[in-house]
Scaffold this active site. Structure first.
Site, PDB file in Angstrom:
ATOM      1  N   HIS A 274     -18.086 -28.302  -4.679  1.00 34.20           N
ATOM      2  CA  HIS A 274     -18.080 -29.006  -5.961  1.00 34.20           C
ATOM      3  C   HIS A 274     -19.465 -29.375  -6.483  1.00 34.20           C
ATOM      4  CE1 HIS A 274     -18.018 -33.485  -4.499  1.00 34.20           C
ATOM      5  NE2 HIS A 274     -18.687 -32.726  -3.658  1.00 34.20           N
ATOM      6  N   HIS A 275     -20.529 -29.179  -5.672  1.00 36.25           N
ATOM      7  CA  HIS A 275     -21.891 -29.418  -6.170  1.00 36.25           C
ATOM      8  C   HIS A 275     -22.536 -28.141  -6.731  1.00 36.25           C
ATOM      9  CE1 HIS A 275     -22.012 -33.496  -4.856  1.00 36.25           C
ATOM     10  NE2 HIS A 275     -21.998 -33.225  -3.577  1.00 36.25           N
ATOM     11  N   ALA A 276     -22.021 -26.971  -6.376  1.00 35.11           N
ATOM     12  CA  ALA A 276     -22.631 -25.707  -6.803  1.00 35.11           C
ATOM     13  C   ALA A 276     -22.548 -25.582  -8.323  1.00 35.11           C
ATOM     14  CB  ALA A 276     -21.930 -24.536  -6.129  1.00 35.11           C
ATOM     15  N   ASN A 319     -20.706 -32.603  -9.628  1.00 33.61           N
ATOM     16  CA  ASN A 319     -21.449 -32.154 -10.808  1.00 33.61           C
ATOM     17  C   ASN A 319     -21.117 -30.721 -11.180  1.00 33.61           C
ATOM     18  OD1 ASN A 319     -23.056 -32.042  -8.201  1.00 33.61           O
ATOM     19  ND2 ASN A 319     -24.197 -30.564  -9.419  1.00 33.61           N
TER      20      ASN A 319
END
Length: 788
Positions: A274-276, A319
């Site tokens: 979920h940060h990629a 993000n």
């Protein structure tokens, strides 16, 4: 004995990743009975919605499903239809044993089956699913720490710990790990596959894909150097392959749930995603698994999977997911995460409550940013009950995906929160009421091996139909309540189900509207002017003048040779019960609580000089944000400190006051401590005493900095010349009384009451006695000096 009886044995097996050496060894896993082969899409889309688990294990036959009645009669002829109608007209409620009649009845039943198809199974009769592939464990550090016990937080053992926990609980049929009886309907295995380039590029750009492809053929030394140029990423030659499986596993799990092969499922996958972001890996994440799976499902099932809810309870803000769907009106993204005013990973203001989506997606992005660590079950349940579930019901999704990071779990050192397995289960149970139960849980973060395995087990037990355990912590924190109210009020402009509504929307463009803190201060100033002839003190600095207009007032004699009392205080409390829907305060149900005025009246009536400084929570010099929000404490303190220094240099230190007393109430008292520390020599020479009231705010310690005045250090001077009343429930007071507060906090007095206004009323006589004794003593010393 189990294949992996303990973690040490697991690390010592061939294919070990503990030393950084990579072996292309594939762990032997027997075919698990009841699995969904990822290569058989026709099987997943069978008309009857679910195939026999034996068929999945023994055959890959994709032959179309044929109804038994259809095998006898594919297309009823016109004659057979007429015959059926004639027979139906002759039927009575009497039962006939005539063989010919029985044959006709059976024939009519077969016609009905041919027209309507077989009865669909109840959703509850479908199994839950699990996606797990041992090959995802090969993504590991090439250059691990020298101490073998210091593993990277994103440890390859994470997924095995969860999988083993599920097997040992009897939820997964794996003979190598099962220790007891299986449940009657164990989890159906969903095979992971490699995600395709086209699927990845639904979320990421082509450069990101091409870069990850190159890592699969790079030398180990080059990868070690390369990974240090990224934000919290490690790489090896199998990282790309593991990332393909992780994203592909998420896709296949979502497809299985969407097509009703399983009623719900959990994907135990890594690396997380979920940060990629669109063009780069970051935060342990390579590809954005959840976002890719959501976009694939929208494309493959346009009629049955149009609207998707993504609920992200990872302790870090997702993000990457927010970026992928920020302008998409058909994907609702809700994230509960620690924010710490943008100082918690991934840092910045992107995760604050003001980011609500853009263009067509406005309102479809909801951030619930906890201002601090330490949030617990009650805070998360409050957010679910007041924001997540009302909005989710209104949105009415076709599929729900949980970005399930378990790093907010109790025991996770990175997250620092206290969410229990029971709370994760309760949240899962609530989300299962959406989208007709189509729920997918995709693993994200979570770095305490025990916490993630126990939490994942609680979630999975809920998925198969077990009731969640009870939650013991039911009292939300004050910061949690404030955050939920702030987000609900701000988002209420987009969602009719959220209350209270933001009254700011109705008055923002009306010139006649005034902020109540300005109205109340004007009232206070008018009262003080009428009773004591007090006047405004001019503040010439441009930044300060805007925020403190009418906030600094003084008696006419504040520069004369009389005792001077300088009061720094928070605004008075306005108490009332707002309307539950309109959130408007009705004046006849609202009270102004201001016990501080009694101190001003007392000092002014004695002929003392008084300087009253009201430190407002809203600073007009800061950027205006629409709607409800908590005050910017750091900005407010900075401006208040600057004002304290300004008043000291321009009005207080240079006047003729015989004694000077500083009086602090609430957060504003910190500016007095700031002045003491930064003007220590002049301050200790001129100031006679300090009185402070501390309720909810933190205590400020005074260090020595090598300063000595008349043989005393600064901290000793502060302790000898101050009296600090601290609320009875303040955290400085140790629960069992075994630990005394630091002497650097000054002379502390534990108040029997809580709340700033109650404390001011409780200790009025003590404060007056403290000041009076010191004025008299100074007068006595002056008379003795005159006699000498």
């Amino acid at each position: 004995m189990d294949l992996y009886d303990n973690d040490a044995q697991m690390l010592d097996t061939p294919g070990s990743y503990s030393t950084g050496t990579l072996h292309m060894f594939v762990e032997a896993e027997r075919p698990i009975q009841g699995s969904i082969p990822s290569t058989s899409m026709a099987a997943m889309l069978a008309p009857n919605g679910l195939q026999d688990p034996q068929q999945f294990a023994t055959s890959n036959n994709d032959a179309p499903y044929l109804n038994p009645a259809m095998s006898r009669l594919q297309e009823p002829s016109r004659e057979s239809s007429i015959l059926a109608n004639n027979v139906a007209n002759q039927l009575t409620i009497e039962t006939s044993e005539d063989p010919m009649q029985q044959g006709l009845d059976n024939f009519i039943d077969e016609l009905d089956d041919a027209e309507h198809g077989p009865t669909a199974p109840y959703i509850s009769s479908l199994p839950s699913g699990i996606c797990y592939d041992v090959r995802m464990r090969y993504h590991c550090e090439l250059d691990p720490p020298k101490q073998s016990r210091d593993f990277h937080p994103e440890d390859p053992r994470r997924i095995f710990k969860i999988y083993k926990e599920l097997c040992m609980a009897g939820l997964v049929n794996d003979p190598m790990l099962n220790t007891g009886n299986l449940i009657p309907n164990p989890l159906l295995r969903i095979n992971a596959r490699n995600v395709s380039e086209s699927e990845v590029c639904l979320v990421h750009d082509k450069k990101h894909w091409d870069f990850m492809v190159t890592t699969a053929s790079m030398a180990s030394d080059d990868l070690v150097i390369l990974e240090r140029t990224f934000d919290s990423i490690y790489l090896n030659v199998t990282t790309f392959g593991c990332a393909l499986l992780s994203a592909g596993g998420a896709i296949e799990t979502c497809r299985a749930v969407t097509s009703r092969q399983v009623k719900n499922a959990i994907a135990v996958i890594r690396p997380p995603g979920h940060h990629a972001e669109c063009n780069q890996p970051m935060g342990f994440c390579i590809f954005d698994n959840v976002s890719i799976a959501a976009k694939v499902c929208q494309s493959d099932f346009p009629e049955t999977c149009r609207k998707i809810l993504i609920l992200d309870w990872d302790v870090h803000h997702g993000n990457g997911i927010q970026q992928a769907f920020y302008q998409d009106p058909n994907v609702l993204y809700i994230s509960l995460h620690v924010h710490e005013d943008g100082n918690f990973y991934p840092s910045g203001n992107y995760g604050d409550h003001l980011h609500c989506g853009g263009e067509a997606g406005l309102g479809k992005n909801i951030n619930i940013p906890w201002p601090t660590k330490g949030m617990g079950d009650a805070d998360y349940m409050l957010a679910f009950q007041h924001i997540v579930m009302p909005v989710a019901y209104e949105f009415d999704p076709d599929l729900v995906i949980i970005a399930a990071g378990f790093d907010a779990a109790e025991g996770d050192q990175l997250g620092g929160c206290f969410v229990t397995p029971a709370c994760y289960a309760q949240m899962t149970h609530m989300l299962m009421s959406l989208a007709q139960g189509k729920l997918v849980v995709c693993l994200e973060g979570g770095y305490n091996l025990t916490s993630i395995s126990k939490s994942a087990l609680a979630v999975t037990r809920t998925l198969i139909g077990e009731m969640p355990d009870r939650i013991r912590d039911t009292k939300a924190t004050e910061t949690g309540i404030e955050t939920v109210q702030m987000v609900a009020m701000y988002q209420s402009r987009f969602w009719s189900s959220l209350y209270p509504k933001d009254a700011h929307q109705d008055i923002v463009n009306k010139n006649s509207a005034e902020r109540m803190h300005d109205v109340i201060r004007y009232y206070q100033a008018s009262q003080f002017k009428e009773n004591h002839n007090m006047m405004n003190v001019t503040v010439y600095r441009e930044k300060l003048s805007k925020s403190f207009e009418n906030q600094v007032i003084a008696t006419p004699n504040f520069e004369d040779a009389v005792p001077l009392v300088v009061i720094f205080h928070d605004p008075p409390e306005l108490m009332g019960t707002p309307h539950p829907i309109a959130h408007k305060l009705e004046l006849h149900k609202t009270w102004l609580a201001d016990d501080l005025k009694h101190y001003v009246d007392w000092a002014a009536n004695l002929g003392f000089g008084v300087v009253d400084v009201n430190v407002p929570k809203h600073l007009t010099s800061t950027e205006e944000n629409e709607g409800y929000g908590t005050e910017d404490e750091a900005e407010r303190l900075s401006v208040s400190n600057e004002l304290a220094v300004y008043l000291w240099e321009n009005y207080i230190d240079c006047n003729d006051a015989t004694e000077i007393f500083f009086f602090g109430a609430g957060y504003a008292y910190e500016s007095i401590i700031h002045l003491l520390i930064n003007r220590e020599e002049d301050f200790t020479r001129r100031v006679t005493g300090m009185v402070n009231f501390i309720s909810e705010n933190r205590l400020k310690a005074v260090s020595d900095h090598g300063f000595f005045q008349h043989g005393q250090s600064l901290s000793k001077w502060y302790r000898a010349n101050s009296i600090n009343f601290v609320a009875n429930n303040h955290l400085v007071w140790d629960i069992d009384g075994s630990k005394k507060p630091s002497k650097r906090f000054g002379n502390l007095v534990r108040s029997p009451v809580n709340g700033l206004n109650d404390m001011l009323g409780q200790h009025q006589e003590e404060v007056q006695g403290f000041i009076t004794r010191r004025v008299v003593r100074r007068d006595d010393d002056t008379e003795e000096e005159k006699m000498v």
